[in-house]
Design an enzyme around this catalytic site. Sequence first.
Site, PDB file in Angstrom:
ATOM      1  N   HIS A  75       0.879  -1.270   0.038  1.00 43.37           N
ATOM      2  CA  HIS A  75      -0.016   0.030  -0.059  1.00 43.37           C
ATOM      3  C   HIS A  75       0.957   1.276   0.069  1.00 43.37           C
ATOM      4  CE1 HIS A  75      -3.263  -2.436   2.254  1.00 43.37           C
ATOM      5  NE2 HIS A  75      -3.156  -2.845   0.808  1.00 43.37           N
ATOM      6  N   HIS A 231      -9.146  -1.859  -5.112  1.00 45.43           N
ATOM      7  CA  HIS A 231      -8.132  -2.208  -4.265  1.00 45.43           C
ATOM      8  C   HIS A 231      -7.131  -3.357  -4.947  1.00 45.43           C
ATOM      9  CE1 HIS A 231      -5.635  -2.387  -0.521  1.00 45.43           C
ATOM     10  NE2 HIS A 231      -5.812  -3.718  -0.766  1.00 45.43           N
ATOM     11  N   ASP A 235      -3.001  -2.683  -5.130  1.00 51.29           N
ATOM     12  CA  ASP A 235      -2.103  -3.761  -4.630  1.00 51.29           C
ATOM     13  C   ASP A 235      -1.085  -3.973  -5.909  1.00 51.29           C
ATOM     14  OD1 ASP A 235      -2.750  -4.272  -2.193  1.00 51.29           O
ATOM     15  OD2 ASP A 235      -3.879  -6.181  -2.339  1.00 51.29           O
ATOM     16  N   HIS A 258      -0.646 -11.174  -4.922  1.00 46.73           N
ATOM     17  CA  HIS A 258       0.996 -10.598  -4.554  1.00 46.73           C
ATOM     18  C   HIS A 258       1.958 -11.990  -5.266  1.00 46.73           C
ATOM     19  CE1 HIS A 258      -0.374  -7.466  -2.302  1.00 46.73           C
ATOM     20  NE2 HIS A 258      -0.882  -8.401  -1.286  1.00 46.73           N
TER      21      HIS A 258
END
Length: 292
Positions: A75, A231, A235, A258
Amino acid sequence: MKQRTIKRPVEAIGIGLHKGVPVKLRLEPMAEDSGIVFYRSDKGVSIPLSPDYVVDTKMATVIGNEGVMVSTIEHLMSAIYAFGIDNLRIIVDNDEVPIMDGSAISFVMMIEEAGIKELEAPKKFIKITKEVEIKDGDKFAKLKPNEKISFDFEINFDHPVIGNQKYMFNFSTKNYIEEIARARTFGFLKEVQYLRSIGLALGGSLENAIVLDDKKILNDSLRFEDEFVRHKILDAIGDMSLLGGNFIGSYEAFASGHHLNHLLTKELVAQEAFEIVTFEKEGEKAVAKAFS
């Protein structure tokens, strides 16, 4: 376009998402060609921002060096990317970046408070020269050549509040602040309960995440109807920052996270599917205008 750092140091205190303990975060200016470096003040260890220093991607993006780690960097790095900052020292006194409200808006405000300083050296962009893709079943993440910076993301959750969401984001600092920065991280109540049973997500709450049960969100409201996919873009921007600079190209993904994002950065480097370019004159290219 020139390299950037911040004008003055700035600090904030928050709690870590997983350990739930207070963390002090300090951002300091650095000279041109220094890059972005994390520093664990409690351990005296520096960790350069690079795909080579990523040590975990299960619950967050975690970097480490000499056995010392900093977790949940995505973030903060998303906001740093959005302002085109090339040189920065990021100091934390624990092993997590504070989660703040679960979005990037607190970090945007820190950077705005610190101010942006242009340096003398030309800014180095990572220009994507050929398509690179990572797949995992129906999930994928790819980078493609483009003269601009864009993020195209799709998610599909078997949940009445989320369902199928798509978002196409044409990057600029202004657009990032308006469309992406306030989108919060999210999780499911049953997952949170499990994570806490194994000593994780101890700092998680309705104050710093969207929490969903089987049918609804437990928070009062959403900030955007499609806050979830926004969001995921937040990311992805943070994860792509590990390339070591702002890229020029298109990022596209379905259900990526991720781990796939990290593999994508590694594959881009392995295939040498990029070139380093500089724009000496401000506004010479559309991509330079995106950071104005």
